[in-house]
Design a protein around this motif. Sequence first.
Motif, PDB file in Angstrom:
ATOM      1  N   ARG A   1       0.837  -1.205   0.000  1.00 26.48           N
ATOM      2  CA  ARG A   1       0.000   0.000   0.000  1.00 26.48           C
ATOM      3  C   ARG A   1       0.869   1.250   0.000  1.00 26.48           C
ATOM      4  O   ARG A   1       0.676   2.150  -0.810  1.00 26.48           O
ATOM      5  CB  ARG A   1      -0.935  -0.015   1.207  1.00 26.48           C
ATOM      6  CG  ARG A   1      -1.891   1.166   1.261  1.00 26.48           C
ATOM      7  CD  ARG A   1      -2.863   1.019   2.419  1.00 26.48           C
ATOM      8  NE  ARG A   1      -3.721  -0.152   2.244  1.00 26.48           N
ATOM      9  CZ  ARG A   1      -4.539  -0.623   3.174  1.00 26.48           C
ATOM     10  NH1 ARG A   1      -4.599  -0.020   4.366  1.00 26.48           N
ATOM     11  NH2 ARG A   1      -5.288  -1.673   2.935  1.00 26.48           N
TER      12      ARG A   1
ATOM     13  N   THR B   1     -12.259   4.334  -0.012  1.00 22.42           N
ATOM     14  CA  THR B   1     -11.942   3.242   0.914  1.00 22.42           C
ATOM     15  C   THR B   1     -11.727   1.943   0.153  1.00 22.42           C
ATOM     16  O   THR B   1     -10.789   1.185   0.445  1.00 22.42           O
ATOM     17  CB  THR B   1     -13.076   3.066   1.937  1.00 22.42           C
ATOM     18  OG1 THR B   1     -13.225   4.276   2.680  1.00 22.42           O
ATOM     19  CG2 THR B   1     -12.769   1.928   2.895  1.00 22.42           C
ATOM     20  N   ALA B   2     -12.570   1.682  -0.840  1.00 27.87           N
ATOM     21  CA  ALA B   2     -12.428   0.458  -1.635  1.00 27.87           C
ATOM     22  C   ALA B   2     -11.101   0.452  -2.391  1.00 27.87           C
ATOM     23  O   ALA B   2     -10.437  -0.594  -2.497  1.00 27.87           O
ATOM     24  CB  ALA B   2     -13.595   0.342  -2.605  1.00 27.87           C
TER      25      ALA B   2
ATOM     26  N   VAL C   1      -8.271   1.982  -1.521  1.00 27.48           N
ATOM     27  CA  VAL C   1      -7.167   1.765  -0.575  1.00 27.48           C
ATOM     28  C   VAL C   1      -7.127   0.308  -0.116  1.00 27.48           C
ATOM     29  O   VAL C   1      -6.064  -0.302  -0.020  1.00 27.48           O
ATOM     30  CB  VAL C   1      -7.308   2.723   0.626  1.00 27.48           C
ATOM     31  CG1 VAL C   1      -6.305   2.363   1.721  1.00 27.48           C
ATOM     32  CG2 VAL C   1      -7.107   4.159   0.189  1.00 27.48           C
ATOM     33  N   GLU C   2      -8.299  -0.265   0.153  1.00 23.43           N
ATOM     34  CA  GLU C   2      -8.341  -1.644   0.626  1.00 23.43           C
ATOM     35  C   GLU C   2      -7.964  -2.650  -0.458  1.00 23.43           C
ATOM     36  O   GLU C   2      -7.687  -3.812  -0.160  1.00 23.43           O
ATOM     37  CB  GLU C   2      -9.748  -1.970   1.162  1.00 23.43           C
ATOM     38  CG  GLU C   2     -10.126  -1.193   2.401  1.00 23.43           C
ATOM     39  CD  GLU C   2      -9.123  -1.363   3.533  1.00 23.43           C
ATOM     40  OE1 GLU C   2      -8.757  -2.518   3.821  1.00 23.43           O
ATOM     41  OE2 GLU C   2      -8.697  -0.352   4.103  1.00 23.43           O
TER      42      GLU C   2
ATOM     43  N   PRO D   1      -2.841  -4.499  -0.457  1.00 25.16           N
ATOM     44  CA  PRO D   1      -2.493  -5.056   0.857  1.00 25.16           C
ATOM     45  C   PRO D   1      -1.562  -4.137   1.633  1.00 25.16           C
ATOM     46  O   PRO D   1      -0.655  -3.514   1.074  1.00 25.16           O
ATOM     47  CB  PRO D   1      -1.792  -6.380   0.508  1.00 25.16           C
ATOM     48  CG  PRO D   1      -2.194  -6.680  -0.889  1.00 25.16           C
ATOM     49  CD  PRO D   1      -2.413  -5.367  -1.560  1.00 25.16           C
TER      50      PRO D   1
ATOM     51  N   HIS E   1      -5.576   4.879   9.900  1.00 23.73           N
ATOM     52  CA  HIS E   1      -6.533   4.122   9.097  1.00 23.73           C
ATOM     53  C   HIS E   1      -6.157   2.639   9.076  1.00 23.73           C
ATOM     54  O   HIS E   1      -7.019   1.764   9.295  1.00 23.73           O
ATOM     55  CB  HIS E   1      -6.564   4.670   7.671  1.00 23.73           C
ATOM     56  CG  HIS E   1      -7.392   3.845   6.731  1.00 23.73           C
ATOM     57  ND1 HIS E   1      -8.757   3.948   6.651  1.00 23.73           N
ATOM     58  CD2 HIS E   1      -7.035   2.867   5.844  1.00 23.73           C
ATOM     59  CE1 HIS E   1      -9.215   3.095   5.758  1.00 23.73           C
ATOM     60  NE2 HIS E   1      -8.192   2.432   5.248  1.00 23.73           N
ATOM     61  N   CYS E   2      -4.884   2.349   8.828  1.00 28.50           N
ATOM     62  CA  CYS E   2      -4.434   0.947   8.742  1.00 28.50           C
ATOM     63  C   CYS E   2      -4.545   0.261  10.103  1.00 28.50           C
ATOM     64  O   CYS E   2      -4.873  -0.928  10.176  1.00 28.50           O
ATOM     65  CB  CYS E   2      -3.003   0.885   8.222  1.00 28.50           C
ATOM     66  SG  CYS E   2      -2.823   1.489   6.524  1.00 28.50           S
TER      67      CYS E   2
ATOM     68  N   ARG F   1      -8.195  -0.791  10.654  1.00 32.57           N
ATOM     69  CA  ARG F   1      -8.517  -1.963   9.839  1.00 32.57           C
ATOM     70  C   ARG F   1      -7.855  -3.215  10.383  1.00 32.57           C
ATOM     71  O   ARG F   1      -8.445  -4.301  10.391  1.00 32.57           O
ATOM     72  CB  ARG F   1      -8.083  -1.717   8.395  1.00 32.57           C
ATOM     73  CG  ARG F   1      -8.824  -0.591   7.717  1.00 32.57           C
ATOM     74  CD  ARG F   1     -10.256  -0.992   7.415  1.00 32.57           C
ATOM     75  NE  ARG F   1     -11.056   0.129   6.951  1.00 32.57           N
ATOM     76  CZ  ARG F   1     -12.245   0.015   6.378  1.00 32.57           C
ATOM     77  NH1 ARG F   1     -12.764  -1.189   6.208  1.00 32.57           N
ATOM     78  NH2 ARG F   1     -12.915   1.081   6.001  1.00 32.57           N
ATOM     79  N   SER F   2      -6.619  -3.070  10.839  1.00 32.88           N
ATOM     80  CA  SER F   2      -5.891  -4.220  11.380  1.00 32.88           C
ATOM     81  C   SER F   2      -6.543  -4.719  12.665  1.00 32.88           C
ATOM     82  O   SER F   2      -6.691  -5.928  12.877  1.00 32.88           O
ATOM     83  CB  SER F   2      -4.435  -3.819  11.639  1.00 32.88           C
ATOM     84  OG  SER F   2      -3.672  -4.914  12.090  1.00 32.88           O
TER      85      SER F   2
END
Length: 377
Positions: free
Chosen positions: A44, A285-286, A288-289, A292, A308-309, A312-313
């Motif tokens: 990413r 968001t899609a 960026v996601e 990986p 942000h990461c 999500r983590s």
Amino acid sequence: MPPPRTRGTALRQRLAELRGPDVPAKALDARALAALAANPGCKRRAILDGAGVNKAALAGALGSPSVFGQSQFALTRGNAFEAKVKADGGAELLRLVHERLDPGAEPPTTKSTPDLTASGPEGRTARTALALREATEQARGTWTFLDHPMLALDVAGSTAFLEPDAVVVHPDGGWTVVEIKSFPMLDGSADPAKVGAAARQAAVYVLALEEVAARLDPAPRVRHRVLLVCPKDFSNLPTASAVDVRKQRAVTSRQLARLTRIQDIADALPEGTCFSPELPAERLTAAVEAVPAAYAPECLAACELAFHCRARSRAAGAVTTLGRSLRAELGGLSTVEDVLSAARGESGDPDDPAVAALRRAARLRTEALAGRGATCR
């Protein structure tokens, strides 16, 4: 296979599409490169930095604004100190280089300060290379001070333009990187964490300088001891220390070589992927996601997207949220639920050292709690 020029043009067009229409590229500097090298598994960050995406603006658009970076006060103070160090054609800076790194050379009474002005980063890079070559060929007892030269470094198939604070050419033709920082040296020493960060940043400049030197015959020596210039104690007077960056240079070189090529990451993205902060939050968001990430707590001090990461983590229950060292000890157990399940004996191979250690720890915890309960009764 298309010729290199065609492939390079196609990559630049693809990266511009990822960045968004009419969105200017954010330059990839040595600080970002050092952080990228510290986490080479993060695709990413690699694609966002390679495409020149403004990660701070991106983080804000995602609803996780970044607090990473220097304050305006720190920037102003740093610029004022740098101007003081470089005043009078770099006389004080050259004195410090002579005193700390090359006391056996002639004192810098005779110095040269070439003009590095040119159009665009490519022009400045070419002008810097020419100035370095001329200074090396004509050294003969003369010190040369290059103020904010421009260097280029290939990073996973993309060119990064780097601008060190200064480069000095010694009378013997050797080259030294100079890093100027605004944090103080108290009684001759500075904060080890800040010195380490400066050393990693300087190591990136050393790598880029080595590429310039390799194109000359004979190749000049790029010194692996850089000069770190900081304010002395609580004053604004400059002092300096020599920092050996051989270890940081070797690590950075190895980690940058491990980076997946940006072209490969870009090719794997869905058609129409774009990271422009102007896009709706859902689409952004899609996008960026789709790439990986490899989050670790260390990212909080080095990446604008860290919050942000991290969110999500944590939502995915990834053990990397707890740190890279713990993740390494857990082997194939990648989520907190996997770890708890293995500790309870519900899953996992008993012969796996990580699983065996978890079950032993769980057993000891149960026995300790049972013993405490008996004592309370």
